[in-house]
Motif scaffolding. Sequence first.
Motif, PDB file in Angstrom:
ATOM      1  N   PRO A  87       1.429   1.696   8.345  1.00 23.17           N
ATOM      2  CA  PRO A  87       0.078   1.131   8.377  1.00 23.17           C
ATOM      3  C   PRO A  87      -0.513   0.930   9.767  1.00 23.17           C
ATOM      4  O   PRO A  87      -1.683   1.235   9.990  1.00 23.17           O
ATOM      5  CB  PRO A  87       0.239  -0.199   7.649  1.00 23.17           C
ATOM      6  N   ASP A  88       0.279   0.426  10.736  1.00 23.49           N
ATOM      7  CA  ASP A  88      -0.298   0.166  12.058  1.00 23.49           C
ATOM      8  C   ASP A  88      -0.620   1.454  12.808  1.00 23.49           C
ATOM      9  O   ASP A  88      -1.469   1.468  13.704  1.00 23.49           O
ATOM     10  CB  ASP A  88       0.623  -0.733  12.890  1.00 23.49           C
ATOM     11  N   ILE A  89       0.042   2.547  12.448  1.00 27.12           N
ATOM     12  CA  ILE A  89      -0.260   3.855  13.058  1.00 27.12           C
ATOM     13  C   ILE A  89      -1.435   4.503  12.326  1.00 27.12           C
ATOM     14  O   ILE A  89      -2.413   4.936  12.935  1.00 27.12           O
ATOM     15  CB  ILE A  89       0.976   4.775  13.006  1.00 27.12           C
ATOM     16  N   ALA A  90      -1.343   4.542  11.003  1.00 35.44           N
ATOM     17  CA  ALA A  90      -2.413   5.141  10.186  1.00 35.44           C
ATOM     18  C   ALA A  90      -3.739   4.418  10.390  1.00 35.44           C
ATOM     19  O   ALA A  90      -4.809   5.029  10.390  1.00 35.44           O
ATOM     20  CB  ALA A  90      -2.021   5.117   8.714  1.00 35.44           C
ATOM     21  N   HIS A 116      -2.751   0.900   3.198  1.00 31.68           N
ATOM     22  CA  HIS A 116      -3.620   1.997   3.611  1.00 31.68           C
ATOM     23  C   HIS A 116      -4.963   1.917   2.888  1.00 31.68           C
ATOM     24  O   HIS A 116      -6.019   2.140   3.485  1.00 31.68           O
ATOM     25  CB  HIS A 116      -2.953   3.346   3.325  1.00 31.68           C
ATOM     26  N   ARG A 117      -4.922   1.575   1.602  1.00 33.13           N
ATOM     27  CA  ARG A 117      -6.166   1.493   0.825  1.00 33.13           C
ATOM     28  C   ARG A 117      -7.044   0.345   1.308  1.00 33.13           C
ATOM     29  O   ARG A 117      -8.276   0.450   1.319  1.00 33.13           O
ATOM     30  CB  ARG A 117      -5.838   1.367  -0.662  1.00 33.13           C
ATOM     31  N   ILE A 118      -6.417  -0.749   1.714  1.00 35.24           N
ATOM     32  CA  ILE A 118      -7.189  -1.873   2.262  1.00 35.24           C
ATOM     33  C   ILE A 118      -7.911  -1.445   3.540  1.00 35.24           C
ATOM     34  O   ILE A 118      -9.079  -1.784   3.752  1.00 35.24           O
ATOM     35  CB  ILE A 118      -6.271  -3.083   2.539  1.00 35.24           C
ATOM     36  N   MET A 119      -7.216  -0.686   4.375  1.00 39.93           N
ATOM     37  CA  MET A 119      -7.836  -0.223   5.625  1.00 39.93           C
ATOM     38  C   MET A 119      -8.981   0.752   5.345  1.00 39.93           C
ATOM     39  O   MET A 119     -10.029   0.697   5.982  1.00 39.93           O
ATOM     40  CB  MET A 119      -6.775   0.418   6.528  1.00 39.93           C
ATOM     41  N   ILE A 120      -8.775   1.644   4.393  1.00 42.79           N
ATOM     42  CA  ILE A 120      -9.849   2.585   4.034  1.00 42.79           C
ATOM     43  C   ILE A 120     -11.064   1.817   3.529  1.00 42.79           C
ATOM     44  O   ILE A 120     -12.210   2.156   3.842  1.00 42.79           O
ATOM     45  CB  ILE A 120      -9.362   3.580   2.958  1.00 42.79           C
ATOM     46  N   ALA A 121     -10.824   0.762   2.758  1.00 39.66           N
ATOM     47  CA  ALA A 121     -11.917  -0.026   2.177  1.00 39.66           C
ATOM     48  C   ALA A 121     -12.820  -0.643   3.237  1.00 39.66           C
ATOM     49  O   ALA A 121     -13.977  -0.975   2.958  1.00 39.66           O
ATOM     50  CB  ALA A 121     -11.351  -1.120   1.273  1.00 39.66           C
ATOM     51  N   GLY A 122     -12.304  -0.799   4.449  1.00 44.19           N
ATOM     52  CA  GLY A 122     -13.112  -1.393   5.512  1.00 44.19           C
ATOM     53  C   GLY A 122     -13.873  -0.393   6.355  1.00 44.19           C
ATOM     54  O   GLY A 122     -14.631  -0.783   7.239  1.00 44.19           O
ATOM     55  N   ARG A 123     -13.695   0.914   6.089  1.00 41.00           N
ATOM     56  CA  ARG A 123     -14.395   1.943   6.878  1.00 41.00           C
ATOM     57  C   ARG A 123     -15.900   1.891   6.659  1.00 41.00           C
ATOM     58  O   ARG A 123     -16.371   1.569   5.571  1.00 41.00           O
ATOM     59  CB  ARG A 123     -13.910   3.347   6.482  1.00 41.00           C
TER      60      ARG A 123
END
Length: 404
Positions: A87-90, A116-123
């Motif tokens: 996660p911290d790299i992706a 990963h999905r949480i991070m995508i949700a913030g894009r």
Amino acid sequence: MSDVSVLMEEDAPPSSRARHALLKRLADVVSLPASRINAFERAVTGDLLVDMLRLASRDDRRRVAARLALLNEIPNSLARLLIRDEPDIAGLLLEQCASLTDADLVACARDAGPEHRIMIAGRRGLSEIVTETLLSFEELATTERLLKNETARFSQAGLEEAVKLSRLLPVLCAPLLKRPEMRPSSAYVMYWWCGPENRRTILQRFAVSREVMQEVVEDVFAMAAKEGWSDPVSRKALQFIERRQRNRAAIEKSPFENLEEAIAVAARDGLTRETASEIAYLSGVKPLTGAKILGDPGGESLAILCKATGLSRTDLLNLWRSMRRPETTADGLTDPDWERVQITYEMLAVDRAQTVLRYWNWSLSSALTPELLRAIREGDEAMVDEYSAPERAAMMVLSQDFRR
């Protein structure tokens, strides 16, 4: 030479300094502008870099990800590898890299994990296809972040998925109601499991008037009457639009003189199944709709029923008493539920209350065919007409009730 490049070369132990230098140089090549390198050269370099990164250390992978995150063009194979990394790299790419396509994000959402999905949700600027994919996992943290992402776009199907999930996770109701894509149909459905504050928001924002529709179709009522109301499709639509709420035909068959008397008797003797059905019929709604309203724990639905049918405050009190609901607390103060019901009654205009009541009746009963009832009982959403708002609403509202 960038700071990241210096770190990659200077921090490396002697035995791996060549590898670090090579990773850095290949990352530099991939980062060159289009004036210095063509697409084929960039792709080949990316393939070589992917092969090395698969065996590289975590720190090396993170450094390369940081180097590439700000690029507008990254070889697809390289992007696919890095956005599925830890996660911290992706996250270095998922949250800020502009070169990722919808296909990249959808594939990552499906192949990677919840973080990963949480991070995508913030894009920024997520498209409808990406938000639909994220919502399909029914994850609270992902959905909540997605709903709070003001730049994300939702399709109607995606929004309905979030509405359906909000029944199990009520914390989603508030951010859902702030979405610009929300429409009355979804809000009226959500009302049944929302808390008091969210219900108030729904009634203030989505309880719309039917005045324009009434003006446009005014002459159609006469046409339909002349045809003996023989067309069921137009009859159902006109029933939704018309100004009159009470059922005159039901009054002629009822043992009560009018709706007020039915409610007064219920207040005196208690609300029975028969009296509840009569109140529903006299109010111009089906017994199933009436049962849902009378069984509403919050009670605001009673205020909507009374306002829509032209009942007075006294009738509202009688209806409250018919169910033996408390009017005061042990301290002698007004019961908070009863106070909220009275406020709801005062805040709503008749026409807007009728719109809410009729939509409920339309979706909870008039759309119920034997096939839809079977689908609701079995939880088979594939049998629901995707183009019918009432059928989809009935499925969401009644599915839990039928399974109890």
